[in-house]
Design an enzyme around this catalytic site. Structure first.
Site, mmCIF file in Angstrom:
data_model
loop_
_atom_site.group_PDB
_atom_site.id
_atom_site.type_symbol
_atom_site.label_atom_id
_atom_site.label_comp_id
_atom_site.label_asym_id
_atom_site.label_seq_id
_atom_site.Cartn_x
_atom_site.Cartn_y
_atom_site.Cartn_z
ATOM 1 N N TYR A 115 0.820 -1.201 0.000
ATOM 2 C CA TYR A 115 0.000 0.000 0.000
ATOM 3 C C TYR A 115 0.863 1.264 0.000
ATOM 4 C CZ TYR A 115 -3.877 -3.035 1.566
ATOM 5 O OH TYR A 115 -4.824 -4.019 1.676
ATOM 6 N N ASN A 165 -18.151 5.461 10.327
ATOM 7 C CA ASN A 165 -17.947 4.014 10.316
ATOM 8 C C ASN A 165 -18.148 3.414 11.708
ATOM 9 O OD1 ASN A 165 -17.319 4.161 7.598
ATOM 10 N ND2 ASN A 165 -15.109 4.120 7.907
ATOM 11 N N THR A 173 -10.474 8.485 4.753
ATOM 12 C CA THR A 173 -9.505 9.512 4.375
ATOM 13 C C THR A 173 -9.653 10.773 5.224
ATOM 14 O OG1 THR A 173 -10.993 10.353 2.648
ATOM 15 C CG2 THR A 173 -9.355 8.696 1.992
ATOM 16 N N GLN A 200 -15.202 10.438 8.426
ATOM 17 C CA GLN A 200 -15.523 9.112 7.915
ATOM 18 C C GLN A 200 -15.294 8.043 8.978
ATOM 19 O OE1 GLN A 200 -13.000 9.007 4.410
ATOM 20 N NE2 GLN A 200 -14.713 9.558 3.072
#
Length: 317
Positions: A56, A296, A288, A292
């Site tokens: 990643y 979640n 990001t 968020q």
């Protein structure tokens, strides 16, 4: 804010938050400063599982490096999960495609430890099966890392059910450290693993860590049938037009209707609902921005009834 729920990962003693943070955007879409903001938000909400991989980031390894910096001084408070076994284009030495070999595993773990700025990795996962190397060799190399204290627990990713069974049998008969987790794509729009992976996890005591639980954003409520993607959506742009056109809109709309009748958001179904499925330990969701993370975590607070799950299975089957 409700308290975060925690679960043991499979049959292991490793305890992780029911909502985990996927770190694939770090070092790519999110710079070091943004990474720290997201990590801080995750810790504030009780997330302790941070899932990354050596591949990643841009360049590769960027996610591990960014995560290591963001967690500096707080290492003992978290569970770091990383992966090896994808093509690193020579960064871990010439591998000839045998990325489960003892030589490769030894090189890969040292590189990840350096980037993460840590002495140990909590959960070290083989990112995908290596057909070029016997699983016994991979498990032997990983077992050595556990005995050396460089790795604490082992997991696999993208394994089929028979491969999970084969690895479990091999670990038992060879007296190796077994895998305690399986990481596979799993969402209410992608349920194929229920045929073999989920039963294998239940039989051999592995905790399931679903990735892509939001189906690349299709289960966030941002996208509508026949409409262009919003500019800030993950599927915005011409390159994703065919993905939107070919999406399972019947399924998406059925999930949306299910959520609305209960006063819920689709995100609640995508995360909270999935967290209630058999073998699932923690749902890995990327972020990001701090908001968020908050969304979640809030979605993970919904706990469906047995009737809710039965209906969800029916409308998404």
């Amino acid at each position: 804010m409700a308290d975060m729920r925690y679960r043991r990962l499979g049959n292991s003693g490793l305890v992780v938050s029911v909502v985990g943070l996927g770190c694939n955007n770090f070092g790519r879409k999110v710079d070091d400063a943004g990474t720290k903001l997201v990590v801080d938000a995750a810790l504030d909400h009780g997330i302790n599982l941070f899932d990354t991989a050596d591949i990643y980031g841009e360049p590769q390894g960027g996610s591990e490096s960014a995560l290591g910096k963001a967690l500096r001084g707080r290492r003992d408070d978290v569970v770091i999960a990383t992966k090896f076994g994808m093509d690193m284009h020579g960064l871990n030495g010439v591998d000839h495609g045998a990325r489960g070999s003892r030589r490769y595993v030894t090189n890969a773990v040292e590189a990840s430890l350096r980037r993460l700025d840590t002495d140990y990795i909590d959960l070290y996962q083989l990112h995908r099966p290596d057909a070029a190397t016997p699983i016994d060799e991979t498990l032997a190399a990983l077992d050595d890392l556990v005995r050396a204290g460089k790795v604490r627990y082992l997991g696999n990713s993208n394994f089929a059910g028979w491969q999970i069974a084969d690895a479990a049998w091999t670990a038992t008969t060879s007296h190796r450290t077994p895998f305690v987790s399986a990481q596979n794509e799993y969402s209410w729009l992608q349920r194929d693993i229920e045929d073999d992976v989920v039963p294998a996890c239940e039989r051999f005591g592995l905790g399931l860590l679903p990735f892509f639980p939001l189906a690349s954003g299709l289960l966030t409520g941002k996208y509508k049938r026949g409409e262009a993607a919003p500019a800030d959506g993950r599927l915005a742009g011409e390159r994703y037009a065919s993905r939107l056109e070919g999406a399972n809109w019947d399924g998406i709309e059925a999930i949306d209707a299910f959520a609305k009748t209960r006063g819920l958001a689709m995100l609640d179904i995508a995360i909270g609902g999935l967290a209630a499925m058999p073998a699932v330990t923690s749902v890995i969701a990327g972020a990001t921005r701090p908001e968020q993370v908050s969304a979640n975590v809030a979605a993970g607070e919904w706990v469906p009834t047995d009737d809710d799950l039965a209906e969800l299975r029916d409308i998404t089957g």
